[in-house]
Design a protein around this motif. Structure first.
Motif, PDB file in Angstrom:
ATOM      1  N   SER A  39     -19.878  54.191 -10.023  1.00 32.68           N
ATOM      2  CA  SER A  39     -19.035  55.389  -9.974  1.00 32.68           C
ATOM      3  C   SER A  39     -19.890  56.627  -9.718  1.00 32.68           C
ATOM      4  O   SER A  39     -19.484  57.521  -8.980  1.00 32.68           O
ATOM      5  CB  SER A  39     -18.233  55.546 -11.260  1.00 32.68           C
ATOM      6  N   TRP A  40     -21.078  56.678 -10.290  1.00 32.74           N
ATOM      7  CA  TRP A  40     -21.974  57.811 -10.041  1.00 32.74           C
ATOM      8  C   TRP A  40     -22.443  57.811  -8.595  1.00 32.74           C
ATOM      9  O   TRP A  40     -22.537  58.853  -7.954  1.00 32.74           O
ATOM     10  CB  TRP A  40     -23.167  57.784 -10.991  1.00 32.74           C
ATOM     11  N   LYS A  41     -22.766  56.630  -8.075  1.00 34.22           N
ATOM     12  CA  LYS A  41     -23.196  56.538  -6.680  1.00 34.22           C
ATOM     13  C   LYS A  41     -22.066  56.975  -5.745  1.00 34.22           C
ATOM     14  O   LYS A  41     -22.304  57.697  -4.779  1.00 34.22           O
ATOM     15  CB  LYS A  41     -23.623  55.114  -6.348  1.00 34.22           C
ATOM     16  N   ALA A  42     -20.862  56.537  -6.023  1.00 39.18           N
ATOM     17  CA  ALA A  42     -19.718  56.932  -5.200  1.00 39.18           C
ATOM     18  C   ALA A  42     -19.511  58.440  -5.270  1.00 39.18           C
ATOM     19  O   ALA A  42     -19.204  59.082  -4.258  1.00 39.18           O
ATOM     20  CB  ALA A  42     -18.460  56.199  -5.648  1.00 39.18           C
ATOM     21  N   TYR A  91     -16.989  65.440 -10.208  1.00 39.07           N
ATOM     22  CA  TYR A  91     -17.146  64.892 -11.558  1.00 39.07           C
ATOM     23  C   TYR A  91     -15.852  65.063 -12.349  1.00 39.07           C
ATOM     24  O   TYR A  91     -15.373  64.130 -12.993  1.00 39.07           O
ATOM     25  CB  TYR A  91     -18.298  65.567 -12.295  1.00 39.07           C
ATOM     26  N   SER A  92     -15.264  66.266 -12.283  1.00 38.88           N
ATOM     27  CA  SER A  92     -14.041  66.500 -13.056  1.00 38.88           C
ATOM     28  C   SER A  92     -12.858  65.716 -12.489  1.00 38.88           C
ATOM     29  O   SER A  92     -11.955  65.343 -13.225  1.00 38.88           O
ATOM     30  CB  SER A  92     -13.722  67.995 -13.120  1.00 38.88           C
ATOM     31  N   ALA A  93     -12.874  65.440 -11.188  1.00 38.00           N
ATOM     32  CA  ALA A  93     -11.768  64.694 -10.583  1.00 38.00           C
ATOM     33  C   ALA A  93     -11.863  63.195 -10.832  1.00 38.00           C
ATOM     34  O   ALA A  93     -10.843  62.519 -10.908  1.00 38.00           O
ATOM     35  CB  ALA A  93     -11.718  64.958  -9.078  1.00 38.00           C
ATOM     36  N   PHE A  94     -13.078  62.669 -10.990  1.00 43.15           N
ATOM     37  CA  PHE A  94     -13.233  61.221 -11.063  1.00 43.15           C
ATOM     38  C   PHE A  94     -13.893  60.731 -12.351  1.00 43.15           C
ATOM     39  O   PHE A  94     -13.348  59.879 -13.038  1.00 43.15           O
ATOM     40  CB  PHE A  94     -14.051  60.709  -9.871  1.00 43.15           C
ATOM     41  N   ASP A  95     -15.069  61.206 -12.659  1.00 40.71           N
ATOM     42  CA  ASP A  95     -15.851  60.615 -13.745  1.00 40.71           C
ATOM     43  C   ASP A  95     -15.480  61.128 -15.135  1.00 40.71           C
ATOM     44  O   ASP A  95     -15.679  60.424 -16.116  1.00 40.71           O
ATOM     45  CB  ASP A  95     -17.347  60.839 -13.511  1.00 40.71           C
TER      46      ASP A  95
END
Length: 134
Positions: A39-42, A91-95
């Motif tokens: 997820s961080w790589k994406a 980051y706020s949208a996904f992680d």
């Protein structure tokens, strides 16, 4: 029906497309890597692609209006600031709170053929974006 309904639908469609880009990148990293940082790589890849897209727009506008963008310390600061803003937004949208897991579960329910077609279109778009730089 409210006058804002078409805009809400467009915003929803844009966000779902954006989530699909993240999902496709995430699934690609899951296939090729053994660690648990997909997820961080994406998130990093989507930030880089957004930055490349923005720079492509600036370059096209510069060519269209015959103006040259010079890179100095102030533009370098703006580039770094823009990259940080994109990274925080992603980051706020996904992680944050693992939001990506909700739409990943939903997309895992889609027919495999539909996901392959959408992913293929996405990779063609990424190739076109990257092709603008080479």
């Amino acid at each position: 029906m409210s006058s804002h309904a078409p805009m809400r639908r467009y915003r929803l469609d844009f966000m779902r497309s954006y989530q699909f880009v993240f999902y496709t990148l995430y699934r690609s990293f899951e296939v090729i890597s053994l660690d648990k940082f997909s997820s961080w790589k994406a998130n990093i890849v989507i930030t880089v692609l957004e930055g490349m897209f923005v720079f492509s727009i600036f370059a096209e506008v510069g060519i269209l209006f015959h103006c040259h963008i010079t890179y100095n310390s102030s533009t370098s600061f703006l580039i770094v600031l823009g990259a940080l803003v994109l990274a925080v937004m992603n980051y706020s949208a996904f992680d944050r709170h693992d939001r990506w897991k909700r739409f990943a579960e939903e997309l895992n329910q889609y027919p495999r053929a539909a996901l392959i077609v959408r992913a293929s279109l996405l990779w063609v778009g990424v190739a076109l974006l990257l092709g603008a730089y080479f």
